[in-house]
Design an enzyme around this catalytic site. Structure first.
Site, short mmCIF file in Angstrom:
data_model
loop_
_atom_site.label_atom_id
_atom_site.label_comp_id
_atom_site.label_asym_id
_atom_site.label_seq_id
_atom_site.Cartn_x
_atom_site.Cartn_y
_atom_site.Cartn_z
N HIS A 112 -4.51 -10.71 -1.13
CA HIS A 112 -3.42 -9.76 -1.33
C HIS A 112 -2.83 -9.89 -2.72
O HIS A 112 -2.53 -8.89 -3.39
CB HIS A 112 -2.33 -9.98 -0.28
CG HIS A 112 -1.11 -9.13 -0.49
ND1 HIS A 112 -1.11 -7.77 -0.31
CD2 HIS A 112 0.14 -9.45 -0.92
CE1 HIS A 112 0.09 -7.29 -0.59
NE2 HIS A 112 0.86 -8.28 -0.97
N ARG A 118 4.91 0.65 -0.98
CA ARG A 118 5.10 -0.33 0.10
C ARG A 118 6.45 -0.98 -0.11
O ARG A 118 6.67 -1.63 -1.14
CB ARG A 118 3.97 -1.37 0.07
CG ARG A 118 2.62 -0.79 0.46
CD ARG A 118 1.49 -1.42 -0.30
NE ARG A 118 1.60 -1.09 -1.72
CZ ARG A 118 0.69 -1.42 -2.62
NH1 ARG A 118 -0.38 -2.08 -2.26
NH2 ARG A 118 0.85 -1.10 -3.90
N ARG A 141 5.79 3.28 3.17
CA ARG A 141 5.46 2.38 4.27
C ARG A 141 6.65 1.46 4.56
O ARG A 141 7.15 0.77 3.66
CB ARG A 141 4.24 1.53 3.93
CG ARG A 141 3.72 0.73 5.12
CD ARG A 141 2.72 -0.34 4.72
NE ARG A 141 1.67 0.18 3.87
CZ ARG A 141 0.67 -0.58 3.40
NH1 ARG A 141 0.64 -1.87 3.68
NH2 ARG A 141 -0.25 -0.05 2.63
N GLU A 165 -4.55 -0.04 11.44
CA GLU A 165 -4.94 -1.37 10.95
C GLU A 165 -5.51 -2.26 12.06
O GLU A 165 -5.88 -3.40 11.78
CB GLU A 165 -3.73 -2.06 10.33
CG GLU A 165 -3.13 -1.30 9.16
CD GLU A 165 -1.82 -1.88 8.69
OE1 GLU A 165 -1.85 -2.63 7.71
OE2 GLU A 165 -0.77 -1.58 9.30
N GLY A 210 -5.47 1.09 6.92
CA GLY A 210 -5.28 -0.14 6.16
C GLY A 210 -6.50 -1.00 6.39
O GLY A 210 -6.53 -1.82 7.32
N THR A 211 -7.53 -0.80 5.59
CA THR A 211 -8.83 -1.40 5.91
C THR A 211 -8.89 -2.90 5.65
O THR A 211 -9.78 -3.57 6.18
CB THR A 211 -9.96 -0.70 5.14
OG1 THR A 211 -9.58 -0.54 3.78
CG2 THR A 211 -10.25 0.67 5.76
N ASN A 212 -7.98 -3.45 4.85
CA ASN A 212 -7.98 -4.91 4.69
C ASN A 212 -7.65 -5.59 6.01
O ASN A 212 -8.35 -6.50 6.47
CB ASN A 212 -7.00 -5.33 3.60
CG ASN A 212 -7.50 -4.99 2.22
OD1 ASN A 212 -8.68 -5.14 1.92
ND2 ASN A 212 -6.61 -4.53 1.36
N ASP A 213 -6.56 -5.14 6.65
CA ASP A 213 -6.19 -5.72 7.95
C ASP A 213 -7.20 -5.34 9.03
O ASP A 213 -7.55 -6.16 9.88
CB ASP A 213 -4.79 -5.26 8.36
CG ASP A 213 -3.71 -6.11 7.71
OD1 ASP A 213 -3.78 -7.34 7.82
OD2 ASP A 213 -2.80 -5.54 7.10
N CYS A 237 -5.51 3.54 2.30
CA CYS A 237 -4.90 2.86 1.17
C CYS A 237 -5.48 1.46 1.09
O CYS A 237 -6.04 0.95 2.05
CB CYS A 237 -3.38 2.81 1.29
SG CYS A 237 -2.80 1.91 2.72
#
Length: 549
Positions: free
Chosen positions: A135, A238, A292, A419, A440-443, A505
């Protein structure tokens, strides 16, 4: 034929930043534009022949003749660009170096949450043990700070950097080359490109072909203006990043430790947030600002240094040992799957209502009269339609209060972050209650693959990649399982709610594979850091040319 041209262009020109200079890019683009003008090739073929590395070298400073420079260390490129400065190992020396007018290249092992409020001070970052997909690294890209990570055979002490090329000290002059992955000795000459002729023409071509609209990840008006100048058609701020300024962080820490029960502190926070939102709305005009709501677990905002805790305890009027105990009680074993996102908002409704009120009041500020402002509110970390309904009701209550106070109705849109796998699989149930969704593709990647971003690269992920157990780093390139969940979600959503708009995002949205996937899945928007907007617009155009909808 066009796909063949695209592949040939990648083969011919896509050998990496290290084998391209600005002069080579300038020559290539001049010849390309000439061929289009003389109708020797079609504009679509010209778009396919341009690479993201070409755009990056047009956008950012680069080292002139890097092969002639003396190397201090080599590492992975986390954020492209080049910068000069002095090596800084100790943040306590930051003020002195700044007063002396020095540009600073920060040398650190890891970038902690407490460090994020200092990032704007750095011309470059050399983060020795930081996961390149963490992050913190993503934040450096948002701030467009050239950054290298995971250098080979480098040891850092309190004031020395020991590398295969020598020993270097705090205060030594250096140049960070974020195109070739090198930290160089001394102030090496940089090329800074100021003519935007190439960029304007490429942007014009890209917009003609692209189906995807590109938004910028911008947390303040300055970043939003930068994204807008680069051609963004919206921004996705954010709110947690708005609290990381030192004076705000102290105030927010007090709100957390008082469990949101101090109305005066909440009102002060609301006014700060409201001012931020007014600036964002003024900057973006009628373009969407998708705000967000608070997402991270609360412990990420709290200090651990004894001297900072002591100041906070005195300000709150409580014993230091009681404060330390309270801070420890907020720590979680697995915080990214714990008390965060919508769960935090539902259990801290005063914080939720404070943020929503700030958004609505900002959208109705007199300075925005006559402008078409529609606030977009984003609920993070959803797992159920029940959560959305409860939050929606609270948002509507605040809306009615603000609407009554200003004496008029006004539009707003409610959206969610997708997510979690559960939310994707139950998207049809959630669809009636939302106007838009953003992945939210990271989570989503972390939860789908049971990976903790920032913890796994050195421990086993690099081993998996080297052995072919995974074909690509799933935090850099969308994993097939995540893609399948996204497809299920979008299909269910649009079957129930045909008006829902779909976006993404995060870092996946700024990479070629991610942009192509979003195009093929029928997304409406993708979001990336401001400096990546021209690149992503190009990728969106290439995706549309190769895979027409």
């Amino acid at each position: 034929m066009r796909l063949l041209i695209f592949l040939v262009s990648v083969f011919c020109f896509g050998c990496g930043y290290a084998e391209q200079s600005f002069e080579q890019v300038s020559t290539k683009l001049t010849e390309l534009f000439k061929k289009v003008e003389q109708q020797q090739i079609a504009v679509a073929d010209a778009v396919l022949a341009i690479e993201e590395s070409d755009i990056e070298l047009l956008l950012k400073p680069s080292v002139i003749n890097p092969e002639e420079a003396n190397i201090i260390a080599e590492g992975q490129i986390a954020c492209t660009g080049a910068s000069q400065g002095v090596l800084c190992f100790d943040l306590s020396d930051l003020d002195r170096l700044k007063k002396e007018g020095k540009e600073i290249i920060w040398v650190t092992d890891y970038i902690k949450n407490d460090d994020l409020c200092h990032l704007h001070n750095f011309a470059g970052i050399f983060a020795i043990n930081e996961d390149p997909s963490s992050h913190a690294i993503i934040v450096t890209r948002v701030y467009n700070i050239p950054c290298l990570t995971l250098p080979a055979n480098v040891v850092k002490t309190d004031n020395e950097l020991i590398t295969p090329y020598g020993i270097y000290k705090h205060g030594d002059e250096a140049t960070l080359d974020g195109f070739n992955g090198r930290l160089l000795l001394g102030k090496v000459p940089l090329h800074v490109h100021s003519d935007d002729t190439f960029l304007k023409k490429i942007s014009e071509w890209s917009e003609h072909f692209a189906n995807l609209e590109v938004h910028g990840n911008a947390d303040c008006a300055k970043e939003a203006k930068e994204a807008l100048d680069y051609g963004a058609r919206g921004v996705d701020p954010r709110t947690e990043h708005m609290f990381f300024l030192p004076e705000r962080l102290h105030l927010f820490r007090k709100a957390i430790l008082l469990k949101g029960e101090n109305a005066a502190i909440l009102d002060e926070l609301k006014e700060l947030q409201k001012a931020d939102f007014i600036d964002l709305f003024q900057t973006m005009g009628s373009y969407p600002v998708k705000i967000r709501l608070l997402d991270p677990p609360l412990h990420e905002f709290l200090p651990h240094q004894e001297e900072v805790l002591a100041v906070l305890a005195e300000d709150l009027g409580i014993p230091l040992d009681k404060l330390v105990s309270q801070v420890k009680s907020l720590n979680e074993a697995n915080p990214m799957m714990g008390h965060r996102g919508v769960r935090l908002l539902l259990t801290s409704p005063s914080i939720l209502k404070m943020q929503v009120r700030a958004i609505f009041e900002a959208s109705q500020h007199p300075s925005l009269e006559g402008k078409s402002v529609t606030p977009h509110i984003v609920i993070p970390m959803i797992i159920s339609s029940e959560e959305v309904q409860v939050v929606s009701q609270m948002v509507e209550e605040v809306y009615q209060e603000v609407s009554h106070a200003v004496g008029k109705t006004f539009p707003y849109r409610l959206g969610i972050m997708m997510e979690t796998p559960r939310a994707c699989l139950l998207a049809g149930e959630i669809a009636p209650y939302v106007d838009f969704i953003s992945f939210g593709t990271n989570d989503l990647t972390g939860q789908t693959l049971a990976l903790s971003r920032g913890d796994v690269y050195d421990k086993f992920l690099k081993f998996y990649l080297d052995k072919g157990l995974l074909k690509a780093d799933p935090f850099s390139e969308i994993d097939p399982a995540v893609k399948k969940l996204m497809h299920i979600c979008v299909s269910q959503m649009r079957k129930i709610n045909s008006d829902v708009t779909v976006g993404i995002c995060g870092e996946h949205a700024s990479q070629k594979v991610g942009v192509f996937i979003c195009h093929q899945l029928g997304f409406d928007t993708v979001s990336c850091s401001a400096a990546r907007v021209p690149v992503v617009k190009l990728l969106a155009a290439q995706a549309a040319i190769i895979h027409p909808r």
